[in-house]
Design an enzyme around this catalytic site. Structure first.
Site, PDB file in Angstrom:
ATOM      1  N   HIS A  55      43.062  33.591  29.594  1.00 52.98           N
ATOM      2  CA  HIS A  55      41.766  34.281  29.624  1.00 52.98           C
ATOM      3  C   HIS A  55      41.955  35.796  29.666  1.00 52.98           C
ATOM      4  O   HIS A  55      41.340  36.528  28.878  1.00 52.98           O
ATOM      5  CB  HIS A  55      40.963  33.806  30.835  1.00 52.98           C
ATOM      6  CG  HIS A  55      39.580  34.365  30.895  1.00 52.98           C
ATOM      7  ND1 HIS A  55      38.497  33.728  30.339  1.00 52.98           N
ATOM      8  CD2 HIS A  55      39.086  35.504  31.446  1.00 52.98           C
ATOM      9  CE1 HIS A  55      37.399  34.436  30.540  1.00 52.98           C
ATOM     10  NE2 HIS A  55      37.736  35.528  31.216  1.00 52.98           N
ATOM     11  N   GLU A  56      42.793  36.267  30.572  1.00 53.87           N
ATOM     12  CA  GLU A  56      42.976  37.715  30.687  1.00 53.87           C
ATOM     13  C   GLU A  56      43.650  38.283  29.440  1.00 53.87           C
ATOM     14  O   GLU A  56      43.326  39.393  28.996  1.00 53.87           O
ATOM     15  CB  GLU A  56      43.774  38.055  31.948  1.00 53.87           C
ATOM     16  CG  GLU A  56      43.205  37.499  33.247  1.00 53.87           C
ATOM     17  CD  GLU A  56      41.718  37.750  33.435  1.00 53.87           C
ATOM     18  OE1 GLU A  56      41.210  38.769  32.927  1.00 53.87           O
ATOM     19  OE2 GLU A  56      41.056  36.923  34.075  1.00 53.87           O
TER      20      GLU A  56
ATOM     21  N   TYR B 142      30.038  33.350  30.730  1.00 48.87           N
ATOM     22  CA  TYR B 142      31.326  32.756  30.391  1.00 48.87           C
ATOM     23  C   TYR B 142      31.158  31.461  29.591  1.00 48.87           C
ATOM     24  O   TYR B 142      31.485  31.390  28.401  1.00 48.87           O
ATOM     25  CB  TYR B 142      32.122  32.455  31.667  1.00 48.87           C
ATOM     26  CG  TYR B 142      32.594  33.659  32.428  1.00 48.87           C
ATOM     27  CD1 TYR B 142      33.938  34.039  32.418  1.00 48.87           C
ATOM     28  CD2 TYR B 142      31.724  34.421  33.203  1.00 48.87           C
ATOM     29  CE1 TYR B 142      34.402  35.131  33.137  1.00 48.87           C
ATOM     30  CE2 TYR B 142      32.167  35.520  33.922  1.00 48.87           C
ATOM     31  CZ  TYR B 142      33.505  35.871  33.887  1.00 48.87           C
ATOM     32  OH  TYR B 142      33.939  36.954  34.593  1.00 48.87           O
TER      33      TYR B 142
ATOM     34  N   MET C  91      41.844  40.256  36.405  1.00 50.81           N
ATOM     35  CA  MET C  91      41.102  41.377  35.847  1.00 50.81           C
ATOM     36  C   MET C  91      41.883  41.889  34.656  1.00 50.81           C
ATOM     37  O   MET C  91      43.069  42.208  34.769  1.00 50.81           O
ATOM     38  CB  MET C  91      40.901  42.470  36.892  1.00 50.81           C
ATOM     39  CG  MET C  91      40.077  43.638  36.379  1.00 50.81           C
ATOM     40  SD  MET C  91      38.405  43.139  35.874  1.00 50.81           S
ATOM     41  CE  MET C  91      38.075  44.311  34.570  1.00 50.81           C
ATOM     42  N   GLU C  92      41.188  41.983  33.525  1.00 48.33           N
ATOM     43  CA  GLU C  92      41.827  42.197  32.236  1.00 48.33           C
ATOM     44  C   GLU C  92      42.222  43.643  31.970  1.00 48.33           C
ATOM     45  O   GLU C  92      42.171  44.119  30.823  1.00 48.33           O
ATOM     46  CB  GLU C  92      40.892  41.727  31.126  1.00 48.33           C
ATOM     47  CG  GLU C  92      39.570  42.475  31.008  1.00 48.33           C
ATOM     48  CD  GLU C  92      38.425  41.924  31.826  1.00 48.33           C
ATOM     49  OE1 GLU C  92      37.264  42.220  31.504  1.00 48.33           O
ATOM     50  OE2 GLU C  92      38.692  41.178  32.792  1.00 48.33           O
TER      51      GLU C  92
ATOM     52  N   ASP D  80      26.824  43.667  39.580  1.00 49.57           N
ATOM     53  CA  ASP D  80      27.707  42.576  39.995  1.00 49.57           C
ATOM     54  C   ASP D  80      26.979  41.228  39.961  1.00 49.57           C
ATOM     55  O   ASP D  80      27.620  40.166  39.924  1.00 49.57           O
ATOM     56  CB  ASP D  80      28.253  42.824  41.404  1.00 49.57           C
ATOM     57  CG  ASP D  80      29.297  43.936  41.425  1.00 49.57           C
ATOM     58  OD1 ASP D  80      29.913  44.182  40.371  1.00 49.57           O
ATOM     59  OD2 ASP D  80      29.488  44.550  42.489  1.00 49.57           O
TER      60      ASP D  80
ATOM     61  N   HIS E 224      41.178  38.759  26.617  1.00 52.16           N
ATOM     62  CA  HIS E 224      40.364  39.965  26.771  1.00 52.16           C
ATOM     63  C   HIS E 224      40.949  41.151  25.996  1.00 52.16           C
ATOM     64  O   HIS E 224      40.231  42.121  25.721  1.00 52.16           O
ATOM     65  CB  HIS E 224      40.245  40.347  28.245  1.00 52.16           C
ATOM     66  CG  HIS E 224      39.044  39.781  28.927  1.00 52.16           C
ATOM     67  ND1 HIS E 224      37.759  40.008  28.488  1.00 52.16           N
ATOM     68  CD2 HIS E 224      38.926  38.999  30.043  1.00 52.16           C
ATOM     69  CE1 HIS E 224      36.902  39.391  29.295  1.00 52.16           C
ATOM     70  NE2 HIS E 224      37.582  38.780  30.247  1.00 52.16           N
TER      71      HIS E 224
ATOM     72  N   GLN F  14      35.491  46.975  37.907  1.00 53.10           N
ATOM     73  CA  GLN F  14      34.354  46.252  37.329  1.00 53.10           C
ATOM     74  C   GLN F  14      33.410  45.778  38.433  1.00 53.10           C
ATOM     75  O   GLN F  14      33.892  45.303  39.470  1.00 53.10           O
ATOM     76  CB  GLN F  14      34.867  45.043  36.535  1.00 53.10           C
ATOM     77  CG  GLN F  14      33.829  44.452  35.605  1.00 53.10           C
ATOM     78  CD  GLN F  14      34.380  43.268  34.809  1.00 53.10           C
ATOM     79  OE1 GLN F  14      35.176  42.466  35.328  1.00 53.10           O
ATOM     80  NE2 GLN F  14      33.949  43.116  33.577  1.00 53.10           N
TER      81      GLN F  14
ATOM     82  N   GLU G 154      32.720  38.044  28.012  1.00 48.67           N
ATOM     83  CA  GLU G 154      33.187  36.836  28.687  1.00 48.67           C
ATOM     84  C   GLU G 154      32.981  35.555  27.882  1.00 48.67           C
ATOM     85  O   GLU G 154      33.783  34.635  27.970  1.00 48.67           O
ATOM     86  CB  GLU G 154      32.520  36.717  30.060  1.00 48.67           C
ATOM     87  CG  GLU G 154      32.832  37.867  30.991  1.00 48.67           C
ATOM     88  CD  GLU G 154      34.323  38.013  31.317  1.00 48.67           C
ATOM     89  OE1 GLU G 154      35.122  37.139  30.922  1.00 48.67           O
ATOM     90  OE2 GLU G 154      34.677  39.019  31.956  1.00 48.67           O
TER      91      GLU G 154
END
Length: 634
Positions: A329-330, A415, A304-305, A407, A333, A175, A352
């Site tokens: 959080h992950e 978020y 990272m999900e 990025d 996702h 990502q 997000e």
């Protein structure tokens, strides 16, 4: 699909009332945007167009990838083949265009014969387009290629940079647009593929991927993977190292270096409970297993999900589960992001914002309302800081990223602002009603990549029709297309922070000695609130008193240490400068190191410290961390 012009025309629709039942919403704030910036900047954005990919999925779309790669730690190169299976969307299409970055293309074949191709020149962050003539027969081409030792999405770590110090380590981070640096593909989140992979490694190491992993697989140097669900390119991920596995539940477990395995499994033992709670509220988990891979400290993100196997920073292993909201959080996702995905990076808030909202809800279900309230307040304060620091164009959920590195999209806007928007809808129509909506939303768009405009159209078809007295398009447009936090937005509160405010104020006023502050029952979140809301600059005496009372310089909680070290920089507290240096060179998580580098760069003495730390740490930082911070040390 509804475009931006149509959405603006809908502002006059009379669909509405108070979006926040706790705060009176004025007519003016609902109908008059803070700024007209987006109306002029974004009116010509083509919804769904990926401005960060050369790919041509509208003509020819890649649907499946077969990888066969050799991992060479000595050369820091992965080499092998990628077979791209595709379907022709346009009957007259004659070529397939894919994205690459710093790849060496040795040959391209189909049906055993060479296929003509052209590798275009590299253009800034976009990389280089690879144009492949379609063969007369079949629906696949096989690309023989090799990565660069400096691939932006691959980090090669020496044994000294790992926990065990005996074996090297490799991990990828795709990502936003870094998959193209280790696989030639259509590197756009709107292009979903299934994949199979065979990875060849040194026999003493284990390979794991964002695919079906077998914890009992023998270490023989050849590992086979299958990802049966279609995923966007940025979720293709690989890790190789001296890894072991420990189960945490029926469907959950953790991979880590041996010295970290037990601590990680203990810290994250509630993962199965989180998974069950999320399923109960938002629908069945679609990915079979949910495991974690604990990476070395240089990993640039908190997590990272990657589906089936989230990549996790070790900086959240605090010993008291105080930072496990990252795991929530992950995991979240798996519904918002992996199952329903943003179609372009302009739409990142659909990933997000929804995931951050779900994170708070999962934490409340598993750990209680008090923790939910505390974490919500801290998140809101992070959002306020970003709104104060960012230009207006970057405060917009549906951000305009044309001509920029994608990025750049990562801030607290997608978020926390995204989550706050959803929280307002929840408060307007009721939590049970909103939960039912989200459950249906995830089902309706399952395994699709959607745009902001598609989501708003879905809102119109569902909630706006069901609750015309509670929601309106003007307010929704304000949240999505205008900068800042809309007036009347929900503002999280926590009673647990009242005693913290009282203690801090009494100490600052000289009415209470630091040593006399009763912190025995404080949570990590109360400590963060205590430090984050101090005056930016404290006197040396004040810093000494706090440090003596609470040993903050020696804190082993990386979040608390970060909050304290920000004060160390602002107040130039010399006794803690060695700790600051060690902190910067020992971890590479951008959330923690970037603010420190940024503040250090503002003074001559600070920049000198930053330059020394960066020079020492650079070889161990991920390329994303280097890119994010190198300007601060110039």
């Amino acid at each position: 699909m509804i475009n931006r012009t149509t959405l603006l025309a809908m502002v006059s629709c009379a669909l509405l009332a108070a979006c926040n039942p706790q705060t009176k919403q004025t007519t003016e704030s609902a109908t008059e945007p803070k700024s007209q910036t987006t109306a002029t900047q974004s009116k010509d954005i083509q919804s769904g167009k990926d401005y960060h990919s050369y790919g041509n999925p509208e003509q020819v779309k890649v649907t499946h990838i077969n990888l066969d790669l050799n991992v060479d730690f000595d050369a820091k190169v992965m080499s092998g083949t990628a077979e791209l299976q595709y379907e022709k969307v346009a009957s007259d299409a004659d070529k397939l265009i894919v994205d690459t970055r710093d790849l060496t293309i040795n040959s391209i074949t189909a049906n055993g014969e060479a296929v003509p191709f052209t590798l275009r020149e590299t253009e800034s962050h976009m990389g280089a387009a690879l144009e492949i003539m379609l063969p007369a027969k079949g629906n696949s081409v096989t690309i023989d290629y090799a990565t660069s030792p400096n691939a932006s999405g691959v980090q090669w770590l020496t044994p000294a940079q790992t926990a065990g110090k005996k074996h090297p380590f490799l991990f990828t981070q795709a990502q936003a647009t870094h998959a193209r640096s280790f696989i030639p593909l259509q590197d756009s989140p709107k292009v979903r593929v299934t994949y199979n992979a065979t990875i060849h490694t040194p026999k003493e190491l284990l390979a794991v991927m964002s695919a079906a992993n077998d914890p009992t697989t023998p270490r023989d140097g050849e590992y086979n993977f299958t990802m049966p669900q279609p995923i966007p390119s940025y979720l293709i991920a690989l890790g190789v190292g001296d890894l072991q596995f420990q189960a945490m539940g029926e469907r959950t477990g953790v991979y880590a270096e041996p010295s970290m395995l037990q601590a990680a499994a203990k810290e994250f033992e509630d993962t199965e409970s989180m998974l069950i709670a999320t399923e109960k509220t938002y629908g069945a988990y679609s990915w079979d297993r949910y495991d974690l891979l604990i990476l070395p400290p240089s990993f640039p993100f908190g997590g990272m999900e990657n589906p089936r196997l989230s990549f996790i920073t070790p900086t959240v292993i605090a010993g008291d589960k105080s930072l496990v909201s990252l795991i929530a959080h992950e995991l979240a996702h798996s519904w918002s992001g992996n199952t329903v995905t943003n179609a372009t990076w302009r739409d990142l808030w659909l990933n997000e914002g929804f995931t951050t909202y779900l994170t708070y809800r999962i934490m409340e279900i598993v750990y209680g309302t008090e923790r939910y309230d505390q974490e919500s307040v801290l998140g809101y304060q992070d959002l306020q800081e970003d709104v104060a620091a960012l230009p207006e164009k970057d405060e917009i959920l549906a951000i305009d990223l044309r001509g920029r590195d994608p990025d750049d999209v990562f801030s607290d806007i997608p978020y926390e602002k995204g989550a706050l928007f959803l929280r307002e809808i929840e408060q307007s129509i009721g939590r049970d009603n909103f939960d039912a909506f989200l459950k249906q939303y995830f089902k309706h768009f399952a395994f699709q990549s959607i745009t902001t405009d598609q989501f708003i159209a879905y809102l119109q078809e569902t909630l706006l029709q069901q609750y015309p007295d509670k929601l309106n398009m003007a307010r929704i447009n304000q949240w999505v297309f205008e900068p800042g936090i809309p007036e009347g937005a929900p503002e999280p509160q926590s009673n647990a922070f009242v005693i913290v405010d009282d203690a801090r104020n009494a100490w600052l006023q000289g009415k209470l000695a630091a040593a006399d502050i009763d912190t025995s029952g404080w949570t990590v979140h109360q400590w963060l609130y205590f430090l984050n809301n101090m005056p930016e600059k404290l006197t040396t005496e004040q810093m000494q008193k706090l440090d003596a009372a609470f040993m903050l310089t020696q804190s082993t909680n990386n979040e608390i240490a970060h909050a304290w070290l920000m004060h160390v920089v602002h107040s130039w507290y010399e006794p803690a400068l060695p700790r600051l240096h060690n902190y910067l060179v020992s971890i590479g998580r951008n959330k923690l190191v970037k603010p420190l580098y940024r503040e250090l760069s503002k003074t001559e003495q600070g920049k000198a410290l930053a330059q020394k730390a960066f020079e020492q740490a650079k070889s161990g930082y991920h390329p994303l961390t280097v890119k994010a911070n190198e300007d601060f040390v110039q």
